[in-house]
Design an enzyme around this catalytic site. Sequence first.
Site, PDB file in Angstrom:
ATOM      1  N   GLY A  95       0.777  -1.239   0.000  1.00 12.54           N
ATOM      2  CA  GLY A  95       0.000   0.000   0.000  1.00 12.54           C
ATOM      3  C   GLY A  95       0.805   1.284   0.000  1.00 12.54           C
ATOM      4  O   GLY A  95       0.302   2.321   0.454  1.00 12.54           O
TER       5      GLY A  95
ATOM      6  N   GLU B 286       6.416   6.603  -8.855  1.00 13.00           N
ATOM      7  CA  GLU B 286       4.974   6.348  -8.685  1.00 13.00           C
ATOM      8  C   GLU B 286       4.398   7.220  -7.574  1.00 13.00           C
ATOM      9  O   GLU B 286       3.310   7.783  -7.699  1.00 13.00           O
ATOM     10  CB  GLU B 286       4.731   4.872  -8.333  1.00 13.00           C
ATOM     11  CG  GLU B 286       5.048   3.907  -9.455  1.00 13.00           C
ATOM     12  CD  GLU B 286       4.738   2.466  -9.085  1.00 13.00           C
ATOM     13  OE1 GLU B 286       3.680   2.203  -8.500  1.00 13.00           O
ATOM     14  OE2 GLU B 286       5.570   1.583  -9.380  1.00 13.00           O
TER      15      GLU B 286
ATOM     16  N   HIS C 199       0.377   1.614 -12.983  1.00 12.74           N
ATOM     17  CA  HIS C 199       1.067   0.424 -13.482  1.00 12.74           C
ATOM     18  C   HIS C 199       2.557   0.744 -13.594  1.00 12.74           C
ATOM     19  O   HIS C 199       2.932   1.822 -14.082  1.00 12.74           O
ATOM     20  CB  HIS C 199       0.502   0.038 -14.858  1.00 12.74           C
ATOM     21  CG  HIS C 199       1.149  -1.181 -15.427  1.00 12.74           C
ATOM     22  ND1 HIS C 199       0.878  -2.454 -14.976  1.00 12.74           N
ATOM     23  CD2 HIS C 199       2.102  -1.316 -16.388  1.00 12.74           C
ATOM     24  CE1 HIS C 199       1.615  -3.319 -15.639  1.00 12.74           C
ATOM     25  NE2 HIS C 199       2.372  -2.661 -16.504  1.00 12.74           N
TER      26      HIS C 199
ATOM     27  N   ASN D 292       1.611   3.201  -2.509  1.00  8.45           N
ATOM     28  CA  ASN D 292       0.940   4.210  -3.346  1.00  8.45           C
ATOM     29  C   ASN D 292      -0.299   4.758  -2.647  1.00  8.45           C
ATOM     30  O   ASN D 292      -0.593   5.955  -2.734  1.00  8.45           O
ATOM     31  CB  ASN D 292       0.565   3.608  -4.707  1.00  8.45           C
ATOM     32  CG  ASN D 292       1.742   3.630  -5.660  1.00  8.45           C
ATOM     33  OD1 ASN D 292       2.163   4.702  -6.115  1.00  8.45           O
ATOM     34  ND2 ASN D 292       2.299   2.465  -5.940  1.00  8.45           N
TER      35      ASN D 292
END
Length: 219
Positions: free
Chosen positions: A17, A179, A114, A19
């Site tokens: 988790g 990201e 992604h 992100n």
Amino acid sequence: MTVTTRKRVAILISGRGSNMMALVEAACMPSYPAEIVAVISNRPQAAGLTWARDQGLKTVSLDHRDYASRESFDEALHQKLIGTGAQLVACAGFMRLMSPKLVDRWHNAMINIHPSLLPSFKGLDTHKRALTAGARITGCTVHIVRPKMDEGPILGQAAVPVLDGDTPELLAERVLAAEHRLYPQILSLFAANQYNIDQDVAHLKAEYIEGSTLFSPEL
Ligand code: GRF
């Protein structure tokens, strides 16, 4: 940007988790155009779920193994999402294929991150495959979810160099850092209705500011 109403966002995770944490932290800013209303995991043991709970966020554990079919799990997930009042769904390391019916119910309202520069390296093991292919540049993509895996209008990308001596783990770490910067930025633009979707291509409404070019190797 003046924020009058913040979009209600539910985050889907399956594991660590990180992100999700980046999105939650960004949404702590009062000026951020989205609020995180729930974190949902298909894996009860997901470390990210514990973190989210500790932050006082609403968490939902929905174990896919309790459902006889993908469709019945997806139906339960949809009902949970509706129950949170979510307007948008952000997938962040959610390792489940979704049925077309669920994706269509959240048409243009569900996004995903992604770890490759789509359309290259869809699917799993992206870093290993980028190394095997000898790519000099890779990165990450935030896109709108469509029924086919890792397809859908691209909302944003970040590029990172592949360096000599990289392992999949080292590359994953470099991409993951990108990201964590990209996803909050793109969710912000998306929640603030800054995209037009035309013929399944996303166009940013705001004026385009030319960014820098990444060369690898450096010129
Ligand atoms: C990230 O690399 C994301 O791009 C991919 O799965 C990983 C999840 O990591 N879909 P985390 O759970 O967000 O730390």
